[in-house]
Design a protein around this motif. Structure first.
Motif: not given
Lengths: 330, 330
Positions: A17-30
């Motif tokens: 699972a990934a948390l991203i913003d609109r620009a596609g930057s990856l904030l965190d990954l599980a």
């Protein structure tokens, strides 16, 4: 407007699972193993654990929604997995289950499901090799062969959600049996197991190769790719041959849908790369209009290991009607 | 809002123009021979004469626009015919010419061009057999073989306007030469001239037939269809065989684009009808997923002789963003 999305790539071996913003930057990954033998409910609890971990990073009301990519036949309207053979699931109301486990019915309106190939093409379309494309095909070559399509800047699913079944285009009606019940489908010629089958057939005939003739039972498609990369003739010819069949089907696709971009991914496709694509391109050039061929590029996926999760997050933007900036600015 | 549209079907033999309302009711029809040997300018003057005749029926400001369907490669953005081999035209700025002859630059914004297969699929989509469809293919079988596509309720043209080139899918790389420079395209197997070629080859071998063995030079595809309709074995087998090749390509199309409707038209296709479609359906059933096959219907066009002109008028609504009522009501 909420600026983040969570994407869940639910595979047969792992959940990512990934948390991203609109620009596609990856904030965190599980990431956790799927262990689907434990049953659908336990798998769903693991999915929620991944989502919870990511939700801790930002305010909940900043999360636009949750996208889930999963193998199998998906009823996207009702948010159910109709059938997922690899996982042993049938009629699993995944959207309702996820919203229930998150503890708020309101999540039901913000959870979207789609199958893994549609999610993959969306990921590359928003954040990968397809960032300049409006007409693209994503081919996945692994245990099976499938594809996802973007046509005119929109995900194309077809009349019954079955679009993109290029793995089951019949090339040789007298050929080997396919899992779908027919014979000689593209999948029987280029999938991972098919590549192993062909390499073994040549090895059993005693053809010279750096592959281990005495360990045929444990031979994998990736072993064949690795041998080809070191120049092994047998392995190279098996992949080249697969590329010819891939090229035949892609030539049909190109004459019909006139794409600007074809991405070949999946475990086997991405690993084989040019070992398969070079011969595919030759066949395509011979079998398509020059104007179609010249307008089109074949390439590998640009997103790395988290492409499935990023694509699932892109599904959130897509379902909310938020297209990539380049398209809304037109 | 303006309630009428004019559609012009510009063919190699005749020009036909229709005045219709939004519901597709035909108010008036104008028809003249094309005589394209007289040159593009004279043909354009004849087109304008047809349009003028129709404009006399209603107030000019009640006419939303003029749509033109024409064979060849069209630059729809600039309103030019890039190349139309049959008519001998190259880079003809048709939109500008029509607006000029109508005597008002303002018409430039209300004249739309597209190729004949795109116009045909729009006609059936708005007013014909496709009135309940969102995903459909219109195949034309005549001198050549082409197609127009509606995907998700929208005309699909592809990355360079070349979508739907099913006539040039290569089925037999060792086959007969095609006009496109390659060999064994579908067109070399099922077009009107190909049907004549195959019937002649059988007749020359002395096979029994009701067709006139002594007049092979004047044999037409329609002669073959007529003989087949009276039960002639040779003619029937030629058309049945063409249906098998058609079915192979349509099976590919169905696995890729999962349509709900395929319409087979064109001079030869519409005339042959079930003589060709029965064998096509058999091949399709054997080569597609049951769920794809069952979701799909193959039929003949519903619009009669004025389908091209009505489709060209439908292009006006389409380009203005006015979809069929059933889609806007969703």
């Amino acid at each position: 407007m909420a600026e983040f999305a969570i994407g869940v790539d639910l595979g047969a071996t792992k959940i990512e699972a990934a948390l991203i913003d609109r620009a596609g930057s990856l904030l965190d990954l599980a990431r956790v193993p799927t262990d689907h033998e434990d049953g659908a409910e336990i798998v769903m609890v693991r999915v929620i654990a991944c989502i919870d971990q990511l939700m801790d990073q930002v305010d909940e009301d900043e999360i636009a929604g949750i996208g889930v990519g999963t193998p199998g036949v998906i009823d996207i309207r009702n948010g159910t997995v109709v059938i997922a053979g690899n996982l042993g699931w049938r009629n699993l109301p995944m959207r309702r289950v996820i919203a229930g486990l998150l503890g708020a019915v309101s999540w039901e309106r913000r959870v979207w499901l789609d199958n893994d190939t549609n999610v993959a093409v969306l990921g590359e379309f928003y954040y990968g090799a397809g960032q300049n494309a409006r007409h693209m095909l994503y081919v996945t070559i692994g245990t099976g062969v499938g594809s996802g399509m973007i046509l005119d800047g929109r995900l194309y699913r077809g009349a019954t959600g079955g679009a993109g079944e290029i793995g089951h285009i019949v090339l040789d009606p007298e050929g080997r049996h396919c899992s779908c019940g027919r014979r000689g489908c593209l999948e029987t010629l280029i999938s991972g197991p098919s590549i192993v089958y062909q390499a073994r057939a040549l090895l059993e005939r005693g053809m010279p190769s750096s592959l281990d003739h005495t360990a045929l039972d444990s031979l994998s498609a990736i072993d064949v790719v690795s041998a080809a990369q070191t120049g092994d003739w047998l392995a190279r010819s098996v992949l080249e041959n697969a590329g010819v069949y891939l090229g035949m089907v892609l030539a049909h696709y190109i004459e019909i849908n006139n794409p600007e971009l074809i991405i070949v991914g999946g475990g086997v496709g991405a690993a084989a790369g040019e070992l398969m694509l070079a011969s595919a391109r030759e066949v395509i050039e011979a079998r398509t209009f020059p104007s179609h061929f010249e307008a089109m590029r074949i390439t590998l996926p640009a997103l790395g290991g988290s492409s499935g999760a990023m694509g699932a997050a892109a599904l959130v933007w897509y379902e909310m009607g938020i297209l990539p900036d380049r398209l809304t600015e037109e």
